[in-house]
Design an enzyme around this catalytic site. Structure first.
Site, PDB file in Angstrom:
ATOM      1  N   GLN A   1       0.903  -1.155  -0.020  1.00  0.00           N
ATOM      2  CA  GLN A   1      -0.109  -0.076  -0.021  1.00  0.00           C
ATOM      3  C   GLN A   1       0.990   0.918   0.075  1.00  0.00           C
ATOM      4  OE1 GLN A   1      -2.131   0.683   3.592  1.00  0.00           O
ATOM      5  NE2 GLN A   1      -3.653   1.864   2.653  1.00  0.00           N
ATOM      6  N   GLY A   2       0.927   2.101  -1.091  1.00  0.00           N
ATOM      7  CA  GLY A   2       1.674   3.216  -1.246  1.00  0.00           C
ATOM      8  C   GLY A   2       0.853   4.378  -1.108  1.00  0.00           C
ATOM      9  N   TYR A   3       0.555   4.639   0.072  1.00  0.00           N
ATOM     10  CA  TYR A   3      -0.316   5.874   0.446  1.00  0.00           C
ATOM     11  C   TYR A   3       0.549   7.017   1.128  1.00  0.00           C
ATOM     12  CZ  TYR A   3      -5.069   4.358  -0.302  1.00  0.00           C
ATOM     13  OH  TYR A   3      -6.273   3.842  -0.499  1.00  0.00           O
ATOM     14  N   SER A   4       1.248   6.721   2.446  1.00  0.00           N
ATOM     15  CA  SER A   4       1.873   7.642   3.057  1.00  0.00           C
ATOM     16  C   SER A   4       2.998   8.432   2.380  1.00  0.00           C
ATOM     17  CB  SER A   4       2.212   7.023   4.383  1.00  0.00           C
ATOM     18  OG  SER A   4       0.975   6.425   5.196  1.00  0.00           O
TER      19      SER A   4
ATOM     20  N   SER B   1       4.645  -0.982   4.156  1.00  0.00           N
ATOM     21  CA  SER B   1       4.811  -2.449   4.896  1.00  0.00           C
ATOM     22  C   SER B   1       4.978  -3.657   3.864  1.00  0.00           C
ATOM     23  CB  SER B   1       3.516  -2.681   5.655  1.00  0.00           C
ATOM     24  OG  SER B   1       3.337  -1.936   6.590  1.00  0.00           O
TER      25      SER B   1
ATOM     26  N   GLU C   1     -10.181  -0.671   5.800  1.00  0.00           N
ATOM     27  CA  GLU C   1      -9.024  -1.148   6.690  1.00  0.00           C
ATOM     28  C   GLU C   1      -9.307  -1.127   8.029  1.00  0.00           C
ATOM     29  OE1 GLU C   1      -6.020   2.077   5.760  1.00  0.00           O
ATOM     30  OE2 GLU C   1      -4.530   1.133   7.088  1.00  0.00           O
TER      31      GLU C   1
ATOM     32  N   SER D   1      -4.035   7.434  12.828  1.00  0.00           N
ATOM     33  CA  SER D   1      -3.549   7.218  14.264  1.00  0.00           C
ATOM     34  C   SER D   1      -4.770   7.298  15.382  1.00  0.00           C
ATOM     35  CB  SER D   1      -2.441   8.439  14.641  1.00  0.00           C
ATOM     36  OG  SER D   1      -3.400   9.663  14.785  1.00  0.00           O
ATOM     37  N   ASN D   2      -4.355   6.984  16.585  1.00  0.00           N
ATOM     38  CA  ASN D   2      -5.704   7.128  17.574  1.00  0.00           C
ATOM     39  C   ASN D   2      -5.945   8.552  17.531  1.00  0.00           C
ATOM     40  OD1 ASN D   2      -5.237   4.302  17.485  1.00  0.00           O
ATOM     41  ND2 ASN D   2      -5.511   4.245  19.747  1.00  0.00           N
ATOM     42  N   GLU D   3      -5.267   9.403  17.572  1.00  0.00           N
ATOM     43  CA  GLU D   3      -5.674  10.849  17.838  1.00  0.00           C
ATOM     44  C   GLU D   3      -6.758  11.244  16.533  1.00  0.00           C
ATOM     45  OE1 GLU D   3      -2.413  10.108  17.909  1.00  0.00           O
ATOM     46  OE2 GLU D   3      -2.360  10.206  20.097  1.00  0.00           O
TER      47      GLU D   3
HETATM   48  C1  LIG Z   1       4.601  -0.068  11.358  1.00  0.00           C
HETATM   49  C2  LIG Z   1       4.033   0.816  10.361  1.00  0.00           C
HETATM   50  C3  LIG Z   1       3.336   0.538   9.218  1.00  0.00           C
HETATM   51  C4  LIG Z   1       2.779   1.138   8.129  1.00  0.00           C
HETATM   52  N1  LIG Z   1       2.368   0.895   6.919  1.00  0.00           N
HETATM   53  C5  LIG Z   1       2.034   1.497   6.049  1.00  0.00           C
HETATM   54  C6  LIG Z   1       1.579   1.037   4.863  1.00  0.00           C
HETATM   55  O1  LIG Z   1       1.685   0.144   4.334  1.00  0.00           O
HETATM   56  N2  LIG Z   1       1.130   2.142   3.712  1.00  0.00           N
HETATM   57  C7  LIG Z   1       1.092   3.360   4.059  1.00  0.00           C
HETATM   58  O2  LIG Z   1       0.737   3.975   3.105  1.00  0.00           O
HETATM   59  N3  LIG Z   1       1.350   3.968   5.058  1.00  0.00           N
HETATM   60  C8  LIG Z   1       1.844   2.769   6.272  1.00  0.00           C
HETATM   61  N4  LIG Z   1       2.127   3.502   7.565  1.00  0.00           N
HETATM   62  C9  LIG Z   1       1.742   4.889   7.695  1.00  0.00           C
HETATM   63  C10 LIG Z   1       0.616   5.286   8.518  1.00  0.00           C
HETATM   64  O3  LIG Z   1      -0.457   5.212   7.850  1.00  0.00           O
HETATM   65  C11 LIG Z   1       1.195   6.716   9.204  1.00  0.00           C
HETATM   66  O4  LIG Z   1       2.345   6.450  10.215  1.00  0.00           O
HETATM   67  C12 LIG Z   1      -0.032   7.280  10.093  1.00  0.00           C
HETATM   68  O5  LIG Z   1      -1.052   7.606   9.045  1.00  0.00           O
HETATM   69  C13 LIG Z   1       0.487   8.695  10.525  1.00  0.00           C
HETATM   70  O6  LIG Z   1       1.056   9.535   9.925  1.00  0.00           O
HETATM   71  P1  LIG Z   1       2.412  10.130  10.107  1.00  0.00           P
HETATM   72  O7  LIG Z   1       3.368   8.856  10.554  1.00  0.00           O
HETATM   73  O8  LIG Z   1       2.832  10.802   8.864  1.00  0.00           O
HETATM   74  O9  LIG Z   1       2.394  11.067  11.499  1.00  0.00           O
HETATM   75  P2  LIG Z   1       1.588  12.503  11.469  1.00  0.00           P
HETATM   76  O10 LIG Z   1       0.528  12.687  10.600  1.00  0.00           O
HETATM   77  O11 LIG Z   1       2.759  13.447  11.227  1.00  0.00           O
HETATM   78  O12 LIG Z   1       1.465  12.481  12.989  1.00  0.00           O
HETATM   79  C14 LIG Z   1       2.376  12.712  14.125  1.00  0.00           C
HETATM   80  C15 LIG Z   1       1.574  12.842  15.367  1.00  0.00           C
HETATM   81  O13 LIG Z   1       0.594  14.037  15.439  1.00  0.00           O
HETATM   82  C16 LIG Z   1      -0.762  13.439  15.601  1.00  0.00           C
HETATM   83  N5  LIG Z   1      -1.553  14.201  14.630  1.00  0.00           N
HETATM   84  C17 LIG Z   1      -1.628  14.525  13.415  1.00  0.00           C
HETATM   85  N6  LIG Z   1      -2.585  15.235  12.830  1.00  0.00           N
HETATM   86  C18 LIG Z   1      -3.457  15.620  13.958  1.00  0.00           C
HETATM   87  C19 LIG Z   1      -4.623  16.022  13.962  1.00  0.00           C
HETATM   88  N7  LIG Z   1      -5.111  16.869  12.957  1.00  0.00           N
HETATM   89  N8  LIG Z   1      -5.164  16.217  15.382  1.00  0.00           N
HETATM   90  C20 LIG Z   1      -4.465  15.419  16.585  1.00  0.00           C
HETATM   91  N9  LIG Z   1      -3.396  14.977  16.282  1.00  0.00           N
HETATM   92  C21 LIG Z   1      -2.770  14.842  15.148  1.00  0.00           C
HETATM   93  C22 LIG Z   1      -0.742  12.093  15.141  1.00  0.00           C
HETATM   94  O14 LIG Z   1      -1.710  11.300  15.706  1.00  0.00           O
HETATM   95  C23 LIG Z   1       0.680  11.528  15.657  1.00  0.00           C
HETATM   96  O15 LIG Z   1       0.662  11.227  16.860  1.00  0.00           O
HETATM   97  C24 LIG Z   1       2.509   2.515   8.503  1.00  0.00           C
HETATM   98  C25 LIG Z   1       3.002   3.235   9.687  1.00  0.00           C
HETATM   99  C26 LIG Z   1       3.475   2.269  10.622  1.00  0.00           C
HETATM  100  C27 LIG Z   1       4.119   2.800  11.883  1.00  0.00           C
END
Ligand SMILES: Cc1cc2nc3c(=O)[nH]c(=O)nc-3n(C[C@H](O)[C@H](O)[C@H](O)COP(=O)(O)OP(=O)(O)OC[C@H]3O[C@@H](n4cnc5c(N)ncnc54)[C@H](O)[C@@H]3O)c2cc1C
Length: 394
Positions: free
Chosen positions: A124-127, A159, A242, A379-381
Site C-alpha cells: 500500500q503506497g499511501y503515506s 509495509s 481497513e 492514528s488514534n488521535e
Molecule cells: C508499522 C507501520 C506500518 C505502516 N504501513 C503503512 C503502509 O503499508 N502503507 C502506508 O501508506 N502507510 C503505512 N504506515 C503509515 C501510517 O499510515 C502513518 O504513519 C500514519 O497515518 C500517521 O502519519 P505520520 O506517520 O505521517 O504521522 P503524522 O501525521 O505526522 O502525525 C504525528 C503525530 O501527530 C498527531 N496528529 C496529526 N494530525 C493530527 C490532528 N489533526 N489532530 C490531532 N493529532 C494529530 C498524530 O496522531 C501523531 O501522533 C505505516 C505506519 C507504521 C508505523
C-alpha cells in the site's frame, strides 16, 4: 438455523480448520511472537485459498463466499485466537475490493485471480514523508505522456513492499484548489525501472517497513483504477475497509491467555504487588469482554454496502490500546528478563530466549512492535477527531 447457532457453528468450523490445517511451525512462530517470513505468510494464505476462505467476504462472482460482516469478524477473531498469522490485508482486503468495485473488466481479469491464489503480493503506497494523517497533502506526481504516466515521488512506511510484486499508489495527476481533488489511484509494477526500495528497521530490529523512491517510473495508463482525479474517493473506500477489523480481539485473547499462563507457570522477576497485578489482569479481561461484545453487536447489525460508522474508530482505539496494555503487563511480569533483547532471537524457527522463559524475546518483540498499532491505519488521535466530529459536531 437460529443466528446464534449458525454463528457458533461457523466459529467451530474455523477452529477445526485451524487445528487441522495451520502449518505447525507457522503456528508455533505466531504463538511465540516470532517474526514471520514471506513464505510463512504465503503457506497460510495458500491453505486458506484451498478451503475457499482467503477472500471469504468477496462476492461469489469474483471467487469469494459472500460472508456477512459477522462471519468475517468471527473468522478473523477465531483464526487469530488459534495462532493463525495476521491476514496481511493489502491484496485481499484492500486493493481487491477497490478493483472489483471500481476497476475495468480487464483489471478484474488480470489482478483478482492472482490475489485469490496468493500468487502476487501487494503493498500500500499511501503515506509520504509529508503526508500521513494529512494524506491529501501527498506530492508524488504522475504526468501523462502518451499511453503511460511518468511517476516521480517518495512513499514511506510501506509495509512488506520488499516482498511485493505490485504496489497500489495514490498519486497527484493535477493541482486543484482542494487537495483531495486531482489524486488518482495507480497500480505500479514493482519491477518497473526507477523503483527503489530502502528498508527501515523498526525498534524490534525487524524489517516490516520501507521507503519507496519512484524516479520517472513509466506506468501504462491501463493501470489507473476508475477515473483520473477521483482517487480520493477510492482511497476513502479502501480506508473504511481497513478499519472494520482493526479491533483484533482474537490477537488480544491469545496474548491475554499467554500472560495468564506465564503468571501461573513462571515466578515474576518484576512484580512486587501481586494483588494489584491480578486486578490489572481482571481489568484487561473486562475490557476485552466489553470490546468483543461491542464488535459482535456491530458486526451483527452492520450493512456491508454502507461505509462503517464511528464504531470502526472506537474499535481501532480500544483494540490497539488493549493490545499495548497486555504487552506492557507481560513485560512487567517478566521484569529484568525483559531488559535484554537480541532481534536474532525472534528470527529463528522457535522461541529460545537466552534470559528468562523461552519466549521472553517474543514478548519483548510484541511489545516493541505493538507501539505502532496506535499509529498505523490512521492514528488514534485522528480516530478521536473522527468520533468528536461525528458525535459532537466539533
Ligand atoms: C508499522 C507501520 C506500518 C505502516 N504501513 C503503512 C503502509 O503499508 N502503507 C502506508 O501508506 N502507510 C503505512 N504506515 C503509515 C501510517 O499510515 C502513518 O504513519 C500514519 O497515518 C500517521 O502519519 P505520520 O506517520 O505521517 O504521522 P503524522 O501525521 O505526522 O502525525 C504525528 C503525530 O501527530 C498527531 N496528529 C496529526 N494530525 C493530527 C490532528 N489533526 N489532530 C490531532 N493529532 C494529530 C498524530 O496522531 C501523531 O501522533 C505505516 C505506519 C507504521 C508505523
Amino acid at each position: 438455523m437460529d443466528s446464534l447457532l449458525a454463528e457458533n457453528e461457523f466459529r467451530r468450523q474455523v477452529h477445526e480448520y485451524c487445528e487441522r490445517e495451520l502449518p505447525r511451525d507457522v503456528r508455533r512462530k505466531v504463538l511465540g511472537n516470532l517474526f514471520l517470513t514471506k513464505e510463512d505468510n504465503l503457506r497460510f494464505l495458500r491453505s486458506l485459498a484451498g478451503r475457499g476462505w482467503v477472500a471469504g467476504h468477496w462476492p461469489r462472482e469474483y471467487g469469494g463466499a459472500e460472508w456477512t460482516p459477522l462471519q468475517r469478524f468471527v473468522f478473523e477473531e477465531e483464526s487469530m485466537r488459534c495462532g493463525a498469522p495476521w491476514l496481511i490485508p493489502f491484496g485481499v482486503n484492500y486493493v481487491g475490493p477497490v478493483i472489483y468495485t471500481f476497476g475495468s473488466a480487464a483489471q478484474k481479469a488480470r489482478f483478482l485471480p492472482p490475489i485469490l491464489a496468493s500468487e502476487e503480493w501487494w503493498a500500500q503506497g499511501y503515506s509520504e514523508p509529508g503526508a500521513g494523517s494529512d494524506l491529501a497533502g501527498l506530492k508524488t506526481r504522475a504526468v501523462r505522456r502518451g499511453d503511460h504516466y511518468v511517476v516521480t515521488g517518495q512513499k514511506i512506511w510501506t509495509s512488506y513492499v520488499q516482498w511485493a510484486d505490485w504496489m497500489f499508489c495514490l498519486v497527484r495527476t493535477s493541482e486543484e484548489s482542494r487537495p483531495q481533488q486531482g489524486i488518482s489511484f495507480l497500480l505500479i509494477d514493482m519491477t518497473s525501472p526507477g523503483v527503489t526500495v530502502r528498508p527501515i528497521k523498526t525498534m524490534d530490529g525487524c524489517h516490516h517497513v520501507n521507503e519507496v523512491f519512484l524516479d520517472e517510473v513509466k506506468v501504462p495508463i491501463e493501470n489507473i483504477v476508475g477515473e483520473e482525479g477521483k482517487g480520493w474517493s477510492y482511497a476513502k473506500f479502501l480506508l473504511s475497509n481497513e478499519r472494520i477489523l482493526s479491533a483484533e480481539t482474537g490477537r488480544s485473547m491469545r496474548q491475554l491467555g499467554h500472560l495468564k499462563a506465564l503468571v501461573a507457570g513462571t515466578p515474576s522477576d518484576g512484580v512486587v504487588d501481586r494483588a494489584a497485578f491480578d486486578r490489572r489482569i481482571v481489568q484487561m479481561e473486562l475490557k476485552l469482554h466489553a470490546l468483543r461484545a461491542f464488535c459482535l453487536a456491530y458486526a451483527r447489525s452492520m450493512d456491508p454496502s454502507q461505509p462503517p460508522g464511528v464504531e470502526a474508530s472506537i474499535m481501532k482505539i480500544r483494540g490497539s490500546e488493549l493490545q499495548q496494555q497486555i504487552s506492557e503487563a507481560t513485560l512487567d511480569w517478566l521484569g529484568s528478563s525483559a531488559i535484554a533483547y537480541d532481534p536474532a532471537d525472534v528470527h529463528g524457527e522457535q522461541a529460545t530466549s537466552p534470559v528468562g522463559p523461552a519466549d521472553a524475546s517474543g514478548a519483548i518483540r510484541e511489545y516493541l512492535h505493538g507501539r505502532a498499532s496506535t499509529i498505523y491505519g490512521g492514528s488514534n488521535e485522528i480516530q478521536r477527531n473522527i468520533i468528536s466530529k461525528a458525535e459532537l459536531g466539533l
